[in-house]
Design a protein around this motif. Sequence first.
Motif, PDB file in Angstrom:
ATOM      1  N   MET A 202     -19.321  43.650  60.971  1.00  0.00           N
ATOM      2  CA  MET A 202     -18.997  45.047  60.928  1.00  0.00           C
ATOM      3  C   MET A 202     -19.882  45.973  62.234  1.00  0.00           C
ATOM      4  SD  MET A 202     -18.375  47.541  58.765  1.00  0.00           S
ATOM      5  CE  MET A 202     -18.666  48.980  58.900  1.00  0.00           C
TER       6      MET A 202
ATOM      7  N   PHE B  93     -16.537  42.542  49.577  1.00  0.00           N
ATOM      8  CA  PHE B  93     -17.239  42.727  50.831  1.00  0.00           C
ATOM      9  C   PHE B  93     -15.958  42.683  52.007  1.00  0.00           C
ATOM     10  CE2 PHE B  93     -21.623  41.209  50.057  1.00  0.00           C
ATOM     11  CZ  PHE B  93     -21.779  42.533  49.048  1.00  0.00           C
ATOM     12  N   ILE B  94     -14.936  41.801  51.885  1.00  0.00           N
ATOM     13  CA  ILE B  94     -13.822  41.594  52.964  1.00  0.00           C
ATOM     14  C   ILE B  94     -13.248  43.059  52.995  1.00  0.00           C
ATOM     15  CG2 ILE B  94     -11.705  40.638  53.453  1.00  0.00           C
ATOM     16  CD1 ILE B  94     -12.736  38.036  52.171  1.00  0.00           C
ATOM     17  N   ARG B  95     -13.025  43.877  51.644  1.00  0.00           N
ATOM     18  CA  ARG B  95     -12.409  45.185  51.841  1.00  0.00           C
ATOM     19  C   ARG B  95     -13.090  46.118  52.220  1.00  0.00           C
ATOM     20  NH1 ARG B  95      -7.903  45.569  49.241  1.00  0.00           N
ATOM     21  NH2 ARG B  95      -7.437  47.753  49.462  1.00  0.00           N
TER      22      ARG B  95
ATOM     23  N   LEU C 148     -15.603  45.639  54.847  1.00  0.00           N
ATOM     24  CA  LEU C 148     -15.422  45.361  56.140  1.00  0.00           C
ATOM     25  C   LEU C 148     -14.157  45.931  56.709  1.00  0.00           C
ATOM     26  CD1 LEU C 148     -17.309  43.699  57.756  1.00  0.00           C
ATOM     27  CD2 LEU C 148     -15.968  41.864  57.549  1.00  0.00           C
ATOM     28  N   GLU C 149     -12.973  45.554  56.188  1.00  0.00           N
ATOM     29  CA  GLU C 149     -11.839  46.049  56.834  1.00  0.00           C
ATOM     30  C   GLU C 149     -11.547  47.446  56.779  1.00  0.00           C
ATOM     31  OE1 GLU C 149      -8.895  43.065  55.778  1.00  0.00           O
ATOM     32  OE2 GLU C 149      -9.817  41.791  57.206  1.00  0.00           O
TER      33      GLU C 149
ATOM     34  N   TRP D  50     -17.659  45.587  65.232  1.00  0.00           N
ATOM     35  CA  TRP D  50     -16.308  46.068  65.312  1.00  0.00           C
ATOM     36  C   TRP D  50     -16.922  47.606  65.621  1.00  0.00           C
ATOM     37  CZ3 TRP D  50     -11.316  45.539  65.179  1.00  0.00           C
ATOM     38  CH2 TRP D  50     -10.838  44.283  64.493  1.00  0.00           C
ATOM     39  N   ARG D  51     -18.141  48.178  64.890  1.00  0.00           N
ATOM     40  CA  ARG D  51     -18.429  49.567  65.273  1.00  0.00           C
ATOM     41  C   ARG D  51     -18.517  49.686  66.766  1.00  0.00           C
ATOM     42  NH1 ARG D  51     -16.021  52.978  62.479  1.00  0.00           N
ATOM     43  NH2 ARG D  51     -17.643  54.403  62.945  1.00  0.00           N
TER      44      ARG D  51
ATOM     45  N   PHE E 214     -25.409  44.558  52.860  1.00  0.00           N
ATOM     46  CA  PHE E 214     -24.646  43.647  52.263  1.00  0.00           C
ATOM     47  C   PHE E 214     -25.397  42.563  51.659  1.00  0.00           C
ATOM     48  CE2 PHE E 214     -21.376  45.182  55.490  1.00  0.00           C
ATOM     49  CZ  PHE E 214     -20.301  45.487  54.663  1.00  0.00           C
TER      50      PHE E 214
ATOM     51  N   PHE F  61     -15.563  49.769  68.938  1.00  0.00           N
ATOM     52  CA  PHE F  61     -14.865  50.931  68.973  1.00  0.00           C
ATOM     53  C   PHE F  61     -15.625  51.843  69.729  1.00  0.00           C
ATOM     54  CE2 PHE F  61     -12.521  49.696  64.774  1.00  0.00           C
ATOM     55  CZ  PHE F  61     -11.273  49.624  65.640  1.00  0.00           C
TER      56      PHE F  61
ATOM     57  N   GLN G 256     -22.214  41.614  57.813  1.00  0.00           N
ATOM     58  CA  GLN G 256     -22.882  42.659  58.497  1.00  0.00           C
ATOM     59  C   GLN G 256     -22.665  42.791  59.912  1.00  0.00           C
ATOM     60  OE1 GLN G 256     -25.652  44.344  56.179  1.00  0.00           O
ATOM     61  NE2 GLN G 256     -26.373  45.958  57.598  1.00  0.00           N
TER      62      GLN G 256
ATOM     63  N   PRO H 205     -23.232  37.257  53.428  1.00  0.00           N
ATOM     64  CA  PRO H 205     -23.349  38.777  53.309  1.00  0.00           C
ATOM     65  C   PRO H 205     -23.988  39.300  54.838  1.00  0.00           C
ATOM     66  CG  PRO H 205     -24.019  38.237  51.341  1.00  0.00           C
ATOM     67  CD  PRO H 205     -23.791  36.835  52.061  1.00  0.00           C
TER      68      PRO H 205
ATOM     69  N   TRP I 149     -14.115  50.003  56.276  1.00  0.00           N
ATOM     70  CA  TRP I 149     -15.203  50.746  56.909  1.00  0.00           C
ATOM     71  C   TRP I 149     -15.320  50.575  58.630  1.00  0.00           C
ATOM     72  CZ3 TRP I 149     -20.045  49.039  53.981  1.00  0.00           C
ATOM     73  CH2 TRP I 149     -19.884  49.525  52.528  1.00  0.00           C
ATOM     74  N   LYS I 150     -14.652  49.584  59.174  1.00  0.00           N
ATOM     75  CA  LYS I 150     -14.597  49.240  60.574  1.00  0.00           C
ATOM     76  C   LYS I 150     -13.568  50.393  61.068  1.00  0.00           C
ATOM     77  CE  LYS I 150     -11.466  45.495  60.772  1.00  0.00           C
ATOM     78  NZ  LYS I 150     -11.523  43.826  60.749  1.00  0.00           N
ATOM     79  N   PHE I 151     -12.684  50.803  60.517  1.00  0.00           N
ATOM     80  CA  PHE I 151     -11.791  52.046  60.914  1.00  0.00           C
ATOM     81  C   PHE I 151     -12.385  53.269  60.632  1.00  0.00           C
ATOM     82  CE2 PHE I 151      -8.915  48.411  60.914  1.00  0.00           C
ATOM     83  CZ  PHE I 151      -8.208  48.598  62.084  1.00  0.00           C
ATOM     84  N   TYR I 152     -12.827  53.557  59.223  1.00  0.00           N
ATOM     85  CA  TYR I 152     -13.072  54.907  58.835  1.00  0.00           C
ATOM     86  C   TYR I 152     -14.747  55.114  58.780  1.00  0.00           C
ATOM     87  CZ  TYR I 152      -8.610  54.728  56.666  1.00  0.00           C
ATOM     88  OH  TYR I 152      -7.163  54.582  56.575  1.00  0.00           O
ATOM     89  N   GLY I 153     -15.450  53.883  59.360  1.00  0.00           N
ATOM     90  CA  GLY I 153     -17.065  54.318  59.230  1.00  0.00           C
ATOM     91  C   GLY I 153     -17.662  54.005  58.234  1.00  0.00           C
ATOM     92  N   VAL I 154     -18.875  53.950  57.896  1.00  0.00           N
ATOM     93  CA  VAL I 154     -19.547  53.597  56.892  1.00  0.00           C
ATOM     94  C   VAL I 154     -19.815  54.968  55.594  1.00  0.00           C
ATOM     95  CG1 VAL I 154     -21.611  52.639  55.589  1.00  0.00           C
ATOM     96  CG2 VAL I 154     -20.988  52.039  57.746  1.00  0.00           C
TER      97      VAL I 154
ATOM     98  N   ILE J  17      -8.162  55.627  66.720  1.00  0.00           N
ATOM     99  CA  ILE J  17      -8.903  54.262  66.039  1.00  0.00           C
ATOM    100  C   ILE J  17      -7.875  53.591  65.060  1.00  0.00           C
ATOM    101  CG2 ILE J  17      -9.791  55.329  63.923  1.00  0.00           C
ATOM    102  CD1 ILE J  17     -12.556  53.720  64.628  1.00  0.00           C
TER     103      ILE J  17
ATOM    104  N   MET K  87     -16.522  36.515  56.558  1.00  0.00           N
ATOM    105  CA  MET K  87     -17.438  36.957  55.528  1.00  0.00           C
ATOM    106  C   MET K  87     -18.433  35.792  55.342  1.00  0.00           C
ATOM    107  SD  MET K  87     -17.749  39.144  53.549  1.00  0.00           S
ATOM    108  CE  MET K  87     -18.616  38.377  52.498  1.00  0.00           C
TER     109      MET K  87
ATOM    110  N   GLN L 127     -17.002  38.543  47.371  1.00  0.00           N
ATOM    111  CA  GLN L 127     -16.760  38.358  48.531  1.00  0.00           C
ATOM    112  C   GLN L 127     -15.576  39.324  48.834  1.00  0.00           C
ATOM    113  OE1 GLN L 127     -15.396  34.226  49.682  1.00  0.00           O
ATOM    114  NE2 GLN L 127     -16.600  34.311  51.675  1.00  0.00           N
ATOM    115  N   ASP L 128     -14.690  39.276  47.794  1.00  0.00           N
ATOM    116  CA  ASP L 128     -13.399  40.240  48.095  1.00  0.00           C
ATOM    117  C   ASP L 128     -13.771  41.560  48.317  1.00  0.00           C
ATOM    118  OD1 ASP L 128     -11.527  38.046  47.887  1.00  0.00           O
ATOM    119  OD2 ASP L 128     -10.952  38.604  45.870  1.00  0.00           O
TER     120      ASP L 128
ATOM    121  N   LEU M  40     -25.131  51.776  59.672  1.00  0.00           N
ATOM    122  CA  LEU M  40     -24.959  50.774  58.482  1.00  0.00           C
ATOM    123  C   LEU M  40     -26.443  50.314  58.366  1.00  0.00           C
ATOM    124  CD1 LEU M  40     -23.028  48.858  56.816  1.00  0.00           C
ATOM    125  CD2 LEU M  40     -23.084  47.399  58.751  1.00  0.00           C
TER     126      LEU M  40
ATOM    127  N   PRO N 109      -6.479  50.634  58.740  1.00  0.00           N
ATOM    128  CA  PRO N 109      -6.308  49.328  58.260  1.00  0.00           C
ATOM    129  C   PRO N 109      -4.994  49.343  57.450  1.00  0.00           C
ATOM    130  CG  PRO N 109      -7.934  50.410  56.884  1.00  0.00           C
ATOM    131  CD  PRO N 109      -7.489  51.244  58.152  1.00  0.00           C
TER     132      PRO N 109
END
Lengths: 414, 117
Positions: B29, A39-41, A43-44, B32-33, A8, B36, B26, B22, A46-51, B48, B19, A36-37, A3, B51
């Motif tokens: 995020m 960004f929430i998406r 966040l939720e 979490w990374r 962000f 994991f 960050q 911003p 990318w934390k699983f699939y990576g950036v 992993i 949130m 904001q919406d 990241l 979502p």
Amino acid sequence: MELEEHLFRREAGRLVAVLTGLFGTQNLALAEDVVQDAFIRALETWKFYGVPKNPSAWLMTTAKRRALDALRRQGTARKFAPEVSRLLESEWTRAPALDAAFDAGGVTDTQLRMMFSCVHPKLPAETQIALILHLLCGFGTDETAAAFLKRPAAMEKRLARAKKTLADSRELFELKGAGDVASRLPAVLRALYLLFNEGYHGASPQTAIRQELCHEAMRLASLLLENPLTTTPPAHALAALMDLDAARLPARRSAGGDLILLVDQDRSLWDKGLIDAGLRHLALAAQGEEMTVYHIEAAIAAEHAAARGIRETDWGAIVSLYETLMRIQPSPVVALNRAIALAQRDGPRAGLEEVGKIADRERLLRYPFYFTAIGEFELRLKNTFKARKAFSTALRLARNPEERRFLQERIARS
Amino acid sequence: MSEFIMLYRRSPEVSRETMGSPEKAQQTMKKWRAWFKDMTDKGQLKSIGQPLEDAGKVIGKKKSVTDGPYAETKDVIGGYSVIEARDLDEAAKIASGCPVIEAGGLVEVRPVRPLNL
């Protein structure tokens, strides 16, 4: 993918500007919600699939989709600008309207329009800068408050009031002709200049230098130079000043975090790339007829950048530049800087005499560097008692640990 | 070693809370990374996971289908991961490092029941 720092924050500034451009300033809150919406998406997901490989594009597509959803849900209930309204009303034209708003050139231009909107003449200068930090740089309320040493609740109120002022205009400021630009560009330049200075030598209790504020100011200044209408000689002068001053940042603090005065800086640490960029901007700044504060301050910084060391510096040229600055925008701080340059040219006794002659000297009595300068002159004159006294006064006025450590070291030396 | 599923539960408010700004997003995020990665390095992370969208359907008796999961419930499962641990205590200990907790959410740890006990 890792990241990228402040991703962000930067994207927030771009996306809020674009969506506000589309929805109108009275719907700024809707634009902020959509972002904001998105960004929430992010966040939720990318934390699983990576950036993702192109996180900016991902966020933009998501924001676009969220914007469409929001419009579907409440499009008819809201008032948009008439010409946008027509586009947003129909399912067929909505997506193309969004695509057009998000195209690359559009993004830069809308950010510029947002910047010009933020320097609304009804708003005090400090509020203008706070709004720029908040809306264009993606600083949250707390971070914006911290940048101005204000309480978050007070900043929240101030930002809310400022947003109402923007809402009254309904649209982002138009940048169609030279007239539009001329009416507000000086205020934009001033806001970016003050933002940069706040980072470069602000009065923060935590730290003497806040590089991120400098970087944000530089980033926004570079946006000005992407549009022919806002690429004016004063804008180049401001960019020159920022580049040349920022070039010295790596040498302004020791490895241990101590402040280092210009006299003692290791010049090999100065950023050559920034110096070159600054000199290029300074050359372009010379094309106009107008002589601004930025021109002169950039010229002073260029003198320092060109000199091999403190002895090789053309202090005569610097003294006369400060004299010009005193004519355009006199202030006790400028007079103090002139005295410091004069002491380099004519010796510490001349410096002391000059300091004694500063008009409005009382206004410097809370400024630690006023007493620091006196201390330095006395020290060089070997008046250790007087030097220590001046440094002690400065120490009482010091605003952050770096300044305090610096002065304690000075006292120990004198 | 046994398998455990971690269910990350948080209300939509918690999502908005994390949130905040911003820069806060960050930081979240990054946490979490890092979490994991830490589990991966220690060989604890089996999968992993994925979502989950908040909105869905809940299907019950008499073929009744409602929008859900549970509109009135505070905690919605935002995703899941699978870990390996010696026992439930160790799994719970691993789960206690989850950034969702800091933000006001919960982690539910459930042992996966094997075929043969």
